[in-house]
Write an enzyme that holds these catalytic residues in place. Structure first.
Site, PDB file in Angstrom:
ATOM      1  N   ASP A 226      45.223  43.587  26.202  1.00 37.72           N
ATOM      2  CA  ASP A 226      46.084  42.530  26.738  1.00 37.72           C
ATOM      3  C   ASP A 226      45.753  41.234  26.000  1.00 37.72           C
ATOM      4  O   ASP A 226      45.362  40.223  26.590  1.00 37.72           O
ATOM      5  CB  ASP A 226      45.872  42.380  28.238  1.00 37.72           C
ATOM      6  N   GLU A 246      41.495  45.776  30.967  1.00 35.23           N
ATOM      7  CA  GLU A 246      41.940  47.044  31.544  1.00 35.23           C
ATOM      8  C   GLU A 246      42.850  47.837  30.612  1.00 35.23           C
ATOM      9  O   GLU A 246      43.036  49.038  30.811  1.00 35.23           O
ATOM     10  CB  GLU A 246      42.636  46.821  32.890  1.00 35.23           C
TER      11      GLU A 246
END
Length: 356
Positions: A226, A246
């Site tokens: 991300d 994540e």
């Protein structure tokens, strides 16, 4: 965009979480109390975040952040939340690179404590470019900065990504990391639309990926996943902490670069669509590619593929979030489900080859 309510993301009670967290912490740090529990305004759309302080005579740190796997009762964005993998990734990045990541303190994999696995890390002070309203709008610190200050932040951010790719050990060769990465996205899309209207646009984007597929994937390096400025805490205009791992995975370098470039364009396009200028000279594709090449010696390749892939991945996430709003009765499914994807026009232009 300016007036839409924030989509619902949880059914949990922060006060109840605080009580359970105090009991859990006391078993690891006897006599410790949890205070100042609050949900940050920038709390994400996926895993949940709580900020709290530790009151103790000898705390490992005082200011903490709790990252809790998403509430399964709140129509989660992703099908799996591997908190242990995030914890280990952050430890590995801290061990092998000079990338500033928060110090991770505890990992709890037993869901009995708070209802889901979680980890606790040190809280780093600073400021984050906002998503709502986006930093491309007036009224926030990054938009108000000078051109030189934004250029400094841009260069420091590209350097951060370059150092991550160069410094962290690469993945041992076991086939095409890019194929595996895209296969995971195909499976994620199938999960999002299971029992719901499918997206012709997303499916056409997958087809276009096949036509643009790189001849050489290159080495598989650790990708942040991300990789965007909204996941960095800045001290002044220097990165102080890199957050939200994540989506980390081994993949070609260009996967991170495409995400960085496109996620800025996502906000910039939305801003221009509302009749505002935004930040057209910030994080431009050619600037990011050139600076990354200067820093690493690796010239980014096949970036039409990788920026399309970023826009496609973001579209799947946006569709899932939209279907969560449908689930909670916040919106209705339009006749054309592609209308639920905020950047559907831009993604269509990428598929047609007319965006850049």
């Amino acid at each position: 965009m300016a007036t839409a309510p924030r989509p619902r993301t949880t059914t949990r009670d922060p006060e109840e979480l605080a009580r359970r967290l105090t009991a859990w912490l006391d078993a690891r740090l006897p006599g410790a109390k949890v205070s100042g529990v609050r949900v940050p305004e920038s709390n994400g759309m996926s895993s949940e975040t709580l900020l709290f302080d530790i009151e103790h005579s000898e705390p490992p740190v005082k200011a903490c952040v709790l990252r809790l796997a998403a509430d399964p009762a709140a129509y989660t964005v992703f099908p799996v939340y591997d908190m242990a993998l995030q914890y280990r990734t952050m430890r590995s990045v801290a061990e092998h690179t000079d990338i500033p990541v928060p110090r991770v303190l505890w990992l709890e994999e037993d869901p009995a404590a708070l209802g889901a696995p979680f980890f606790v890390m040190e809280r780093v002070e600073g400021r984050v470019p906002p998503d709502v309203m986006p930093y491309t709008y007036k009224g926030n610190w990054l938009h108000a900065a000078s051109d030189a200050e934004r250029a400094h932040l841009q260069d420091a951010t590209i350097s951060l990504i370059a150092r991550l790719h160069d410094q962290h050990p690469t993945e041992p060769s076991r086939g095409s990391a890019l194929r595996r990465h895209v296969d995971v996205q195909r499976a994620y899309y199938a999960w999002v639309v299971d029992g719901l209207p499918r997206s012709p646009l997303i499916e056409s984007a997958f087809e276009r990926l096949g036509a643009l597929w790189p001849k050489d994937d290159g080495d598989a390096v650790l990708n942040w996943g991300d990789a965007r400025i909204g996941n960095i805490i800045y001290a002044g205009f220097e990165p102080a902490a890199v957050l939200d791992w994540e989506m980390a995975a081994y993949a070609p370098r260009e996967v991170d670069l495409g995400w960085t470039i496109y996620l800025h364009r996502f906000f910039q396009d939305l801003t221009v669509g509302f009749g505002r200028r935004g930040l057209p000279d910030f994080l431009r594709r050619e600037t990011v590619e050139l600076r990354y090449a200067q820093l690493t010696g690796h010239t980014p390749r096949d970036m039409d593929f990788y920026t399309l892939y970023a826009a496609l991945r973001h579209a799947i996430v946006m569709l899932r979030i939209a279907y969560r709003q449908v689930h909670f009765g916040e919106v209705q499914v339009p006749a054309d489900p592609d209308g639920l994807i905020l950047h559907h026009a831009e993604l269509a232009a990428m598929v047609q080859g007319s965006y850049w």
